[in-house]
Motif scaffolding. Structure first.
Motif, PDB file in Angstrom:
ATOM      1  N   ASP A  50     -42.251  12.704 -76.526  1.00 34.53           N
ATOM      2  CA  ASP A  50     -43.120  11.901 -77.374  1.00 34.53           C
ATOM      3  C   ASP A  50     -42.944  12.238 -78.855  1.00 34.53           C
ATOM      4  N   GLU A  51     -41.977  13.094 -79.153  1.00 30.97           N
ATOM      5  CA  GLU A  51     -41.655  13.386 -80.551  1.00 30.97           C
ATOM      6  C   GLU A  51     -40.953  12.177 -81.188  1.00 30.97           C
ATOM      7  N   TRP A  55     -36.472  12.500 -85.395  1.00 27.46           N
ATOM      8  CA  TRP A  55     -36.320  13.962 -85.387  1.00 27.46           C
ATOM      9  C   TRP A  55     -35.271  14.373 -84.379  1.00 27.46           C
ATOM     10  N   VAL A  56     -35.266  13.759 -83.201  1.00 27.53           N
ATOM     11  CA  VAL A  56     -34.264  14.087 -82.175  1.00 27.53           C
ATOM     12  C   VAL A  56     -32.866  13.830 -82.723  1.00 27.53           C
ATOM     13  N   ARG A  57     -32.656  12.679 -83.306  1.00 23.05           N
ATOM     14  CA  ARG A  57     -31.310  12.323 -83.772  1.00 23.05           C
ATOM     15  C   ARG A  57     -30.876  13.191 -84.962  1.00 23.05           C
ATOM     16  N   ASP A  58     -31.791  13.466 -85.865  1.00 21.70           N
ATOM     17  CA  ASP A  58     -31.454  14.310 -87.015  1.00 21.70           C
ATOM     18  C   ASP A  58     -31.120  15.729 -86.569  1.00 21.70           C
ATOM     19  N   ALA A  79     -34.621  24.275 -80.749  1.00 24.61           N
ATOM     20  CA  ALA A  79     -35.410  23.507 -81.722  1.00 24.61           C
ATOM     21  C   ALA A  79     -36.415  22.605 -81.008  1.00 24.61           C
ATOM     22  N   PHE A  80     -36.010  22.015 -79.902  1.00 24.27           N
ATOM     23  CA  PHE A  80     -36.872  21.142 -79.113  1.00 24.27           C
ATOM     24  C   PHE A  80     -38.083  21.937 -78.598  1.00 24.27           C
TER      25      PHE A  80
END
Length: 216
Positions: A50-51, A55-58, A79-80
């Protein structure tokens, strides 16, 4: 890919239909508050969280390593976990098998106790948990990630090397509701487990890392 749910992606994979092997990453919403993680198929990863997808792609783009493997590599998973306040479980081989008709290939007794370590673990991550015992082994069946049916087996040391793990994994296929498939995760280093599930007809489809609530 358009907006999809994890359950739909997994159902397609169980039928042999996979996301495009184009090196991309699909970000989908968590199926529940309990479940976040990564499923990696051939040259395509699915991150369920749900982030913010940006942010995931960066974060993945900042990894100087191989972009195909980045979603399951320590920099991103660390990081996750830090971002979500979760703990990374093992990176497992993910396999699936279709339901089989008829009775299981060995005698099973459904157990009501919940003290076995496999059962304790299953109750943390699955719903509708059922436990079956055989002479020398335990089979746990329940609904896990995105509601999929999952199984795990445990063979006592004195009963190993006799094909019981394969028989228990096969039995799970006979205990499913009609029209469903069963999923299983094996630690890649546990070669006997990997061999047992593949001998029982489970097809490897990818790799998976789950992030569970809470820190160690």
């Amino acid at each position: 890919m358009g907006v999809r749910e994890l359950a739909e992606i997994l159902a397609d994979a169980a039928d042999g239909v996979f996301p495009p092997a184009d090196g991309s990453v699909t970000v989908v919403a968590q199926p529940s508050a309990r479940e976040a993680g990564v499923v990696a198929f051939a040259a395509h990863a699915v991150v369920f969280t749900d982030e913010d997808p940006a942010w995931v792609r960066d974060t993945l783009a900042a990894d100087p390593g191989d972009p195909l493997s980045a979603p399951l590599c320590p920099p991103f998973l660390t990081a996750f976990a830090a971002r979500t306040g979760r703990t990374v479980n093992n990176i497992d081989l993910l396999s699936v098998a279709d339901r089989l008709p008829g009775e299981p290939p060995l005698a099973l007794a459904e157990a009501r106790h919940r003290e076995h370590p496999r059962v304790v673990r299953a109750l943390r991550y699955r719903e509708d948990v059922r436990v079956f015992t055989a002479d020398g082994g335990v089979l746990v069946l329940g609904r896990g990630v995105a509601g999929r049916w999952e199984c795990a087996v445990e063979v006592d040391p004195h009963a190993q090397g006799r094909g019981l793990g394969r028989a228990l994994a096969t039995a799970a296929r006979h205990l499913l509701p009609a029209g469903t498939a069963v999923w299983a995760q094996q630690a890649p280093g546990n070669a006997p487990s990997v061999r047992a599930f593949q001998a029982a007809g489970y097809r490897p489809v990818g790799a998976e890392a789950l992030l569970v609530p809470g820190r160690p």
